[in-house]
Design an enzyme around this catalytic site. Structure first.
Site, short mmCIF file in Angstrom:
data_model
loop_
_atom_site.label_atom_id
_atom_site.label_comp_id
_atom_site.label_asym_id
_atom_site.label_seq_id
_atom_site.Cartn_x
_atom_site.Cartn_y
_atom_site.Cartn_z
N LYS A 4 -0.86 -1.00 -4.40
CA LYS A 4 -2.04 -0.14 -4.36
C LYS A 4 -1.56 1.29 -4.15
O LYS A 4 -0.90 1.58 -3.15
CB LYS A 4 -2.97 -0.57 -3.22
CG LYS A 4 -4.15 0.38 -3.00
CD LYS A 4 -4.94 0.00 -1.75
CE LYS A 4 -6.10 0.99 -1.53
NZ LYS A 4 -6.83 0.71 -0.28
N TYR A 28 0.86 -1.18 0.00
CA TYR A 28 0.00 0.00 0.00
C TYR A 28 0.90 1.24 0.00
O TYR A 28 1.50 1.57 1.01
CB TYR A 28 -0.90 -0.01 1.24
CG TYR A 28 -2.05 0.97 1.20
CD1 TYR A 28 -2.24 1.86 0.15
CD2 TYR A 28 -2.98 0.99 2.24
CE1 TYR A 28 -3.30 2.75 0.13
CE2 TYR A 28 -4.05 1.88 2.23
CZ TYR A 28 -4.20 2.76 1.18
OH TYR A 28 -5.25 3.64 1.17
#
Length: 293
Positions: A156, A131
């Site tokens: 992400k 992330y």
């Protein structure tokens, strides 16, 4: 692992006394699964990862896996201190999760090699999607190095620096290949998907899917541009009014859908009544635009 479509980030419901509401969580995830998400990401940012105890985290992931039952891959949030991240990863593996969304190692920054070692330890347990946000914003060269770590399968993006993510995509495609997955993880990602598609990133997470999956699905299938201008853009303006509304408004939206999901946990605050009323009108309008009202 082939992720596709809209990625579903469920909220984590609590009882009036503050405990994890496992039955409500199962119903919430079950409702979302009816619309065919490409993956379920439990106990992540929208699921108040920061506020869950180790036992609550494990129970949340277990409910998600049991509810999905092979209908969609399940990823669990993990991160923070290495010991906590390893415990979360092991609990997720025991529950049967397919992978992890790895949050940044908060409050401390080491060298690029130290980050690789942090990620490597966790990716030995389950496949990892990184992330990109907070203290975890690697350079394109560092993304390539991380992508080469066994078990690291994707990134992400929660930063929104199109120049940076474009260079990371190009570097990984050149040095690693097409098997590494990138997706847009900005809050209300639909509003920025035009830019991401322009650099070859088609996958995204959808906050709206958690409380209005019919609207999110209609947008994915090429719904009217009015959804963008009359639902998503006003939703982003509403979300930007108060820090933490990226979670609190989603939870309010689920509550408007008839599920008693309880409040958000501190330091987040629940949406003000007038903002919830505005959200309710937005959802009604979005459903009419999507043809599902």
């Amino acid at each position: 692992m082939n992720l596709s479509g809209v990625l579903f980030f469920p909220i984590t419901p609590f009882t009036p006394s503050g405990e994890l509401a496992q039955g409500v969580l199962a119903e919430h995830i079950g409702r979302g699964l009816e619309y065919g998400p490409g993956g379920v990401f439990a106990a992540c940012g929208t699921g108040e990862f920061n506020a869950l105890s180790e036992a609550e985290h494990a129970a949340t992931v277990r409910v998600a896996v049991e509810t999905a039952r092979g209908r969609a891959p399940v990823f669990a949030g993990a991160g923070g201190p290495l010991g906590a991240a390893l415990a979360q990863a092991r609990a997720a593996r025991e529950a049967g999760a397919d992978g992890l969304l790895l949050m940044p190692p908060y409050l401390i920054q080491g060298t690029p090699d130290g980050l690789v070692q942090y990620v490597r330890r966790i990716a030995e347990i389950l496949p990892v999607v990184l992330y990109q946000r907070g203290s975890l914003v690697p350079t394109p060269e560092q993304v390539v190095e991380l992508a080469k770590v066994p078990g690291v399968i994707g990134l992400k993006d929660g930063v929104g620096d199109i120049d940076l993510i474009q260079r990371s995509v190009l570097a990984v495609r050149r040095e690693v290949g097409d098997g590494f997955t990138f997706f847009n993880g900005l809050p209300t990602a639909e509003l920025t998907m035009g830019a991401y598609r322009g650099i070859g990133v088609e996958l995204y997470s959808s906050a709206a899917f958690a409380f209005a999956p019919e609207i999110a699905t209609a947008y994915l299938k090429g719904g009217s541009r009015r959804l963008l201008t009359e639902f998503y853009e006003p939703l982003v303006r509403l979300r930007s009014k108060v820090p933490g509304y990226a979670v609190a408004l989603v939870k309010a939206g689920v509550r408007l859908g008839g599920l008693d999901v309880g409040p958000v946990r501190p330091p987040l605050v629940d949406a003000a009544p007038e903002d919830v009323a505005e959200l309710e009108e937005l959802i009604k309008h979005g459903r009419s635009l999507a043809g599902t009202a």
